[in-house]
Write a protein that holds these residues in place. Structure first.
Motif, PDB file in Angstrom:
ATOM      1  N   HIS A  33     -45.224 -18.953  -9.849  1.00  0.00           N
ATOM      2  CA  HIS A  33     -44.356 -19.205 -11.014  1.00  0.00           C
ATOM      3  C   HIS A  33     -43.639 -17.898 -11.357  1.00  0.00           C
ATOM      4  O   HIS A  33     -44.049 -17.170 -12.257  1.00  0.00           O
ATOM      5  CB  HIS A  33     -45.190 -19.695 -12.198  1.00  0.00           C
ATOM      6  CG  HIS A  33     -45.971 -20.931 -11.899  1.00  0.00           C
ATOM      7  ND1 HIS A  33     -45.388 -22.180 -11.873  1.00  0.00           N
ATOM      8  CD2 HIS A  33     -47.270 -21.111 -11.584  1.00  0.00           C
ATOM      9  CE1 HIS A  33     -46.311 -23.076 -11.574  1.00  0.00           C
ATOM     10  NE2 HIS A  33     -47.457 -22.457 -11.388  1.00  0.00           N
ATOM     11  N   ARG A  62     -46.253 -30.463  -8.462  1.00  0.00           N
ATOM     12  CA  ARG A  62     -45.482 -29.213  -8.527  1.00  0.00           C
ATOM     13  C   ARG A  62     -44.318 -29.291  -9.511  1.00  0.00           C
ATOM     14  O   ARG A  62     -44.099 -28.373 -10.285  1.00  0.00           O
ATOM     15  CB  ARG A  62     -44.986 -28.838  -7.136  1.00  0.00           C
ATOM     16  CG  ARG A  62     -44.215 -27.539  -7.110  1.00  0.00           C
ATOM     17  CD  ARG A  62     -43.885 -27.140  -5.730  1.00  0.00           C
ATOM     18  NE  ARG A  62     -45.116 -26.574  -5.161  1.00  0.00           N
ATOM     19  CZ  ARG A  62     -45.148 -25.836  -4.082  1.00  0.00           C
ATOM     20  NH1 ARG A  62     -44.045 -25.612  -3.420  1.00  0.00           N
ATOM     21  NH2 ARG A  62     -46.266 -25.337  -3.644  1.00  0.00           N
ATOM     22  N   HIS A  63     -43.569 -30.386  -9.487  1.00  0.00           N
ATOM     23  CA  HIS A  63     -42.401 -30.487 -10.373  1.00  0.00           C
ATOM     24  C   HIS A  63     -42.820 -30.577 -11.836  1.00  0.00           C
ATOM     25  O   HIS A  63     -42.149 -30.041 -12.706  1.00  0.00           O
ATOM     26  CB  HIS A  63     -41.506 -31.658  -9.971  1.00  0.00           C
ATOM     27  CG  HIS A  63     -42.089 -33.008 -10.237  1.00  0.00           C
ATOM     28  ND1 HIS A  63     -43.047 -33.582  -9.432  1.00  0.00           N
ATOM     29  CD2 HIS A  63     -41.857 -33.880 -11.235  1.00  0.00           C
ATOM     30  CE1 HIS A  63     -43.377 -34.760  -9.915  1.00  0.00           C
ATOM     31  NE2 HIS A  63     -42.677 -34.975 -11.015  1.00  0.00           N
ATOM     32  N   GLY A  66     -44.016 -27.071 -12.806  1.00  0.00           N
ATOM     33  CA  GLY A  66     -42.838 -26.213 -12.949  1.00  0.00           C
ATOM     34  C   GLY A  66     -42.104 -26.443 -14.255  1.00  0.00           C
ATOM     35  O   GLY A  66     -41.650 -25.496 -14.897  1.00  0.00           O
ATOM     36  N   SER A  67     -41.996 -27.700 -14.651  1.00  0.00           N
ATOM     37  CA  SER A  67     -41.326 -28.026 -15.921  1.00  0.00           C
ATOM     38  C   SER A  67     -42.092 -27.479 -17.116  1.00  0.00           C
ATOM     39  O   SER A  67     -41.504 -26.931 -18.051  1.00  0.00           O
ATOM     40  CB  SER A  67     -41.183 -29.546 -16.074  1.00  0.00           C
ATOM     41  OG  SER A  67     -40.326 -30.059 -15.105  1.00  0.00           O
TER      42      SER A  67
END
Length: 82
Positions: A33, A62-63, A66-67
């Motif tokens: 990150h 993962r998405h 990440g958000s």
């Protein structure tokens, strides 16, 4: 997974090899990150605080992770600017 430098780093830092392995793993998780790692590098947040964020999103797709990290980073930056 065996870390090539784990034993040597453990000796140098006077920690157990298992502890060193945990530290290496935590560092790898953090650099996944980059925006969060940049906040740590700039001393905007502590490495400990960043590890808490990373641990909370572990196991999420993962998405999604990440958000969540992006939103957290945005909130931290907004507070720094205020």
């Amino acid at each position: 997974m065996s870390e090539p430098a784990q034993e040597e780093l453990a000796l140098a830092l006077r920690v157990s090899p298992l502890s060193m392995g945990n530290r290496i793993s935590a560092a790898r998780d953090l650099v996944a990150h980059p925006e969060l790692a940049a906040l740590v590098a700039s001393a905007a947040i502590s490495a400990w605080g960043a590890r808490l964020v990373v641990r909370e999103v572990a196991g999420l797709p993962r998405h999604v992770a990440g958000s969540i990290v992006a939103e957290t980073v945005g909130r931290i930056r907004a507070r720094l600017e205020s």
